[in-house]
Write a protein that holds these residues in place. Sequence first.
Motif, mmCIF file in Angstrom:
data_model
loop_
_atom_site.group_PDB
_atom_site.id
_atom_site.type_symbol
_atom_site.label_atom_id
_atom_site.label_comp_id
_atom_site.label_asym_id
_atom_site.label_seq_id
_atom_site.Cartn_x
_atom_site.Cartn_y
_atom_site.Cartn_z
ATOM 1 N N LEU A 244 0.598 4.237 -2.873
ATOM 2 C CA LEU A 244 0.398 5.647 -2.530
ATOM 3 C C LEU A 244 1.527 6.504 -3.088
ATOM 4 O O LEU A 244 1.295 7.611 -3.588
ATOM 5 N N GLY A 245 2.763 6.009 -3.015
ATOM 6 C CA GLY A 245 3.883 6.778 -3.528
ATOM 7 C C GLY A 245 3.838 6.963 -5.031
ATOM 8 O O GLY A 245 4.211 8.018 -5.550
ATOM 9 N N LEU A 246 3.351 5.954 -5.757
ATOM 10 C CA LEU A 246 3.294 6.029 -7.215
ATOM 11 C C LEU A 246 2.107 6.846 -7.716
ATOM 12 O O LEU A 246 2.239 7.680 -8.612
ATOM 13 N N VAL A 247 0.935 6.593 -7.144
ATOM 14 C CA VAL A 247 -0.290 7.205 -7.644
ATOM 15 C C VAL A 247 -0.596 8.529 -6.963
ATOM 16 O O VAL A 247 -1.276 9.382 -7.497
ATOM 17 N N ILE B 105 8.621 3.489 4.036
ATOM 18 C CA ILE B 105 9.821 3.240 3.223
ATOM 19 C C ILE B 105 9.440 3.005 1.768
ATOM 20 O O ILE B 105 10.041 3.570 0.845
ATOM 21 N N ALA B 106 8.410 2.160 1.541
ATOM 22 C CA ALA B 106 7.989 1.861 0.173
ATOM 23 C C ALA B 106 7.465 3.105 -0.530
ATOM 24 O O ALA B 106 7.736 3.324 -1.715
ATOM 25 N N SER B 107 6.739 3.951 0.181
ATOM 26 C CA SER B 107 6.196 5.163 -0.413
ATOM 27 C C SER B 107 7.311 6.130 -0.783
ATOM 28 O O SER B 107 7.269 6.773 -1.837
ATOM 29 N N LEU B 108 8.319 6.237 0.069
ATOM 30 C CA LEU B 108 9.442 7.133 -0.203
ATOM 31 C C LEU B 108 10.187 6.694 -1.457
ATOM 32 O O LEU B 108 10.543 7.519 -2.310
ATOM 33 N N VAL B 109 10.417 5.397 -1.582
ATOM 34 C CA VAL B 109 11.128 4.879 -2.752
ATOM 35 C C VAL B 109 10.267 5.020 -4.008
ATOM 36 O O VAL B 109 10.730 5.487 -5.053
ATOM 37 N N ALA B 110 8.984 4.643 -3.908
ATOM 38 C CA ALA B 110 8.104 4.666 -5.074
ATOM 39 C C ALA B 110 7.883 6.082 -5.594
ATOM 40 O O ALA B 110 7.788 6.295 -6.809
ATOM 41 N N ALA B 111 7.802 7.052 -4.684
ATOM 42 C CA ALA B 111 7.556 8.434 -5.103
ATOM 43 C C ALA B 111 8.678 8.956 -5.987
ATOM 44 O O ALA B 111 8.448 9.779 -6.881
ATOM 45 N N ARG B 112 9.890 8.477 -5.787
ATOM 46 C CA ARG B 112 11.026 8.929 -6.586
ATOM 47 C C ARG B 112 10.997 8.339 -7.997
ATOM 48 O O ARG B 112 11.678 8.832 -8.891
ATOM 49 N N SER C 125 3.042 7.539 5.136
ATOM 50 C CA SER C 125 3.382 7.302 3.740
ATOM 51 C C SER C 125 3.226 8.574 2.913
ATOM 52 O O SER C 125 3.991 8.810 1.979
ATOM 53 N N SER C 126 2.241 9.393 3.264
ATOM 54 C CA SER C 126 2.065 10.656 2.551
ATOM 55 C C SER C 126 3.219 11.606 2.813
ATOM 56 O O SER C 126 3.611 12.374 1.931
ATOM 57 N N VAL C 127 3.772 11.564 4.022
ATOM 58 C CA VAL C 127 4.968 12.363 4.311
ATOM 59 C C VAL C 127 6.096 11.966 3.364
ATOM 60 O O VAL C 127 6.761 12.807 2.760
ATOM 61 N N ALA C 128 6.291 10.652 3.227
ATOM 62 C CA ALA C 128 7.357 10.176 2.342
ATOM 63 C C ALA C 128 7.085 10.542 0.891
ATOM 64 O O ALA C 128 7.991 10.946 0.160
ATOM 65 N N ALA C 129 5.819 10.413 0.469
ATOM 66 C CA ALA C 129 5.486 10.662 -0.931
ATOM 67 C C ALA C 129 5.527 12.135 -1.295
ATOM 68 O O ALA C 129 5.782 12.493 -2.453
ATOM 69 N N VAL D 98 0.823 -1.205 0.000
ATOM 70 C CA VAL D 98 0.000 0.000 0.000
ATOM 71 C C VAL D 98 0.864 1.265 0.000
ATOM 72 O O VAL D 98 0.490 2.290 -0.575
ATOM 73 N N GLY D 99 2.044 1.199 0.621
ATOM 74 C CA GLY D 99 2.947 2.345 0.582
ATOM 75 C C GLY D 99 3.441 2.615 -0.821
ATOM 76 O O GLY D 99 3.524 3.772 -1.257
ATOM 77 N N ALA D 100 3.744 1.559 -1.553
ATOM 78 C CA ALA D 100 4.204 1.722 -2.932
ATOM 79 C C ALA D 100 3.113 2.309 -3.812
ATOM 80 O O ALA D 100 3.362 3.194 -4.639
#
Length: 249
Positions: free
Chosen positions: A16-19, A209-216, A53-57, A12-14
């Motif tokens: 959120l980070g992507l979409v 962690i997943a959201s931070l990576v995916a957002a990049r 996750s939103s913080v990371a994204a 779910v973190g990934a």
Amino acid sequence: MFAGIIGFGLLVGAVLGLVGAGGAIIAVPALVYVLGVPVSEAISTSLVMAASSSVAAVVPRLRGGVDWRIAAAVGTAGIPAAFVGTAVNQLLPQHVVLLAFALLMIAAGIQMLRPRPQGPQLPERRPRWVLHAVLVGVGAGFLTGLLGVGGGFVIVPALVLLLGLPIGAAIGTALLITIVNSTAGFLAHASSGSVDWAITLTFAIPAFIASLVAARFATRITGRALQRMFAALVLVVAAITIARTVLAC
């Protein structure tokens, strides 16, 4: 069990980070039906995950990707609405909450299947934008408290259509609003004591962690294909949620 929680947190973190939205909407049914977490604890866990996750994204989008005035207006309106939504949640039976969640998932899946409006290239300060911002904030905040979702899938198109933001700025602004709404919703739910910190942190940390990576990587992936896959996943989970809830009644 904790291995499953970590896995779902990464998923779910990934998303959120992507979409930029929607990751939290699969968290509650996954926690309830796959991992056996009570609904009240699943909602609290989802809210912590959505906020962190939103913080990371949002971090990669802070430079020019956020309209701070709109975020402040929408977020401020959403805080009391999140507490109201939480109060309503505590009055409803568990199966009603899950069915409402499933209907919201169907709406989100359909929304994701539709092409996102691109909006103007530059932010346009429309007449009565404060009123529109308050309406968006109240609606998103109420959903956050009621169902434990950040509401990004509602906020993003609303920011484009009602407030004239380009899609990039709408995603970044929606993430910031999600942080505010999810924090308010979590505090409201935590006041009732429905928080399992072991489950919450096991879920939220991998999601962060997943959201931070995916957002990049978000700008390097075709958003349309990702939206369709996410929509299909959400609709399938919604159908399973409805079926299991009805059979359990």
